[in-house]
Design a protein around this motif. Structure first.
Motif, short mmCIF file in Angstrom:
data_model
loop_
_atom_site.label_atom_id
_atom_site.label_comp_id
_atom_site.label_asym_id
_atom_site.label_seq_id
_atom_site.Cartn_x
_atom_site.Cartn_y
_atom_site.Cartn_z
N ILE A 1 8.50 10.02 -3.15
CA ILE A 1 7.84 9.49 -4.34
C ILE A 1 6.49 8.92 -3.90
N LYS A 2 5.46 9.23 -4.67
CA LYS A 2 4.11 8.85 -4.26
C LYS A 2 3.44 7.92 -5.27
N CYS A 3 2.65 7.01 -4.74
CA CYS A 3 1.90 6.08 -5.58
C CYS A 3 0.47 5.96 -5.08
N THR A 4 -0.43 5.77 -6.00
CA THR A 4 -1.81 5.46 -5.66
C THR A 4 -2.18 4.14 -6.32
N TYR A 5 -3.14 3.45 -5.72
CA TYR A 5 -3.59 2.18 -6.28
C TYR A 5 -5.10 2.14 -6.27
N SER A 6 -5.65 1.23 -7.04
CA SER A 6 -7.11 1.24 -7.22
C SER A 6 -7.82 0.12 -6.48
N ASP A 7 -7.14 -1.00 -6.24
CA ASP A 7 -7.80 -2.17 -5.66
C ASP A 7 -7.72 -2.11 -4.13
N ILE B 1 13.83 -2.54 -1.89
CA ILE B 1 14.47 -1.67 -0.90
C ILE B 1 13.64 -1.57 0.37
N ILE B 2 12.35 -1.67 0.25
CA ILE B 2 11.49 -1.65 1.42
C ILE B 2 10.10 -2.08 0.99
N ASP B 3 9.33 -2.60 1.92
CA ASP B 3 7.96 -3.00 1.61
C ASP B 3 7.08 -2.75 2.83
N ILE B 4 5.80 -2.77 2.59
CA ILE B 4 4.86 -2.56 3.70
C ILE B 4 3.61 -3.38 3.43
N ARG B 5 3.04 -3.88 4.49
CA ARG B 5 1.79 -4.63 4.36
C ARG B 5 0.63 -3.76 4.80
N SER B 6 -0.56 -4.20 4.44
CA SER B 6 -1.72 -3.33 4.60
C SER B 6 -2.13 -3.13 6.06
N ASN B 7 -1.58 -3.93 6.97
CA ASN B 7 -1.94 -3.78 8.39
C ASN B 7 -0.98 -2.84 9.14
N VAL B 8 -0.10 -2.19 8.37
CA VAL B 8 0.89 -1.30 8.96
C VAL B 8 0.81 0.06 8.26
N GLY B 9 0.97 1.13 9.02
CA GLY B 9 0.87 2.46 8.43
C GLY B 9 2.21 3.05 8.01
N GLU B 10 3.27 2.58 8.66
CA GLU B 10 4.58 3.16 8.36
C GLU B 10 5.66 2.14 8.68
N ALA C 1 11.98 5.14 4.28
CA ALA C 1 10.72 4.89 4.98
C ALA C 1 9.59 4.80 3.96
N VAL C 2 8.57 4.07 4.32
CA VAL C 2 7.37 3.98 3.48
C VAL C 2 6.17 4.23 4.38
N THR C 3 5.22 5.00 3.87
CA THR C 3 3.98 5.24 4.58
C THR C 3 2.82 4.76 3.73
N HIS D 1 -3.14 5.31 -1.02
CA HIS D 1 -1.87 5.78 -1.53
C HIS D 1 -0.74 5.46 -0.54
N PHE D 2 0.45 5.32 -1.09
CA PHE D 2 1.63 5.02 -0.29
C PHE D 2 2.82 5.78 -0.87
N SER D 3 3.75 6.07 -0.01
CA SER D 3 4.85 6.95 -0.40
C SER D 3 6.19 6.40 0.08
N LEU D 4 7.21 6.69 -0.70
CA LEU D 4 8.59 6.35 -0.34
C LEU D 4 9.30 7.62 0.05
N HIS D 5 10.00 7.56 1.18
CA HIS D 5 10.74 8.71 1.65
C HIS D 5 12.20 8.31 1.81
N ILE D 6 13.07 9.07 1.16
CA ILE D 6 14.50 8.85 1.30
C ILE D 6 15.10 10.11 1.90
N THR D 7 15.74 9.97 3.04
CA THR D 7 16.37 11.12 3.69
C THR D 7 17.87 11.09 3.45
#
Lengths: 113, 116
Positions: free
Chosen positions: A21-27, A47-56, A63-65, A72-78
């Motif tokens: 699942i993919k998301c884009t943001y504007s700010d 379920i998961i989160d990520i901060r801007s100083n981390v890529g994955e 997993a989130v990238t 843009h950031f994406s959620l990956h469920i395997t």
């Protein structure tokens, strides 16, 4: 304000397959990107989160990238399971107010057994 | 984390009446809480930021005189929908902010409002 777009709106996969699942943001100042799972009539659950100083970031099957340059950031469920079926929301914080969340439109994931 | 409760879990009211929804942070003193509205099959829309001891800040397009927010203590924020109409029927959810610079919010179970 922040504008968060989420795709796809619905996603149907076979049990055991992966889902993305993919998301884009504007700010560009946004610094926190959580993903929530919501079952019908229930509260959203992180379920998961990520901060801007981390890529994955990875947590078992999830997993989130994050691509800050492209915003843009994406959620990956395997190895999806039927119990993964739910609506998933991404969110991004408003740049100057780190704790205000703006949610994407949601993705209804259906995992077929 | 934080444990968040809401009351009532559902309410049905007649058009023109006012409805109060309570959001309680059971194990955390929350200076900031958020109120969201979620229409069926739609996303969570941020309505306002509830600030303990001061006025709430409302998102653009949300009528502050219609959706009254009171955050009189560190554990309770209330949302009053005044003169409710059928278009106000929705799922109202609150969340608690732990105060970190960009961090998880903990959501209440939501309140289903139906206005007849």
């Amino acid at each position: 304000g922040e504008n968060v777009e989420q795709h796809p709106s619905t996603l149907s996969v076979q049990e055991g397959d992966s889902a993305v699942i993919k998301c884009t943001y504007s700010d560009s100042a946004s610094n926190y990107f959580p993903w929530y799972k919501q079952e019908l009539g229930k509260r959203p659950q992180l379920i998961i989160d990520i901060r801007s100083n981390v890529g994955e970031k990875k947590d078992q099957r999830i997993a989130v990238t994050l691509n800050k340059t492209a915003k843009h950031f994406s959620l990956h469920i395997t190895e999806t399971q039927p119990e993964d079926s739910a609506v998933y929301f991404c969110a991004a914080t408003l740049g100057y107010n780190f704790n205000k969340f703006y949610f994407g439109s949601g993705t209804k994931l259906n995992v077929k057994p | 984390g934080a444990v968040v409760s809401q009351h009532p879990s559902w309410v049905i009211c007649k058009s023109g009446t006012s409805v109060k929804i309570e959001c309680r942070s059971l194990d955390f003193q929350a200076t900031t809480m958020f109120w969201y509205r979620q229409f069926p099959k739609q996303s969570l829309m941020l309505m306002a930021t509830s600030n303990e001891g001061s006025k709430a800040t409302y998102e653009q397009g949300v009528e502050k005189d219609k959706f009254l927010i009171n955050h009189a203590s560190l554990t309770l924020s209330t949302l009053t929908v005044t003169s409710a109409h059928p278009e106000d029927s929705s799922f109202y959810i609150c969340s608690v902010d732990l105060g970190t610079a960009g961090g998880e919010q903990f959501f209440g179970p939501g309140t289903r409002l139906t206005v007849l």
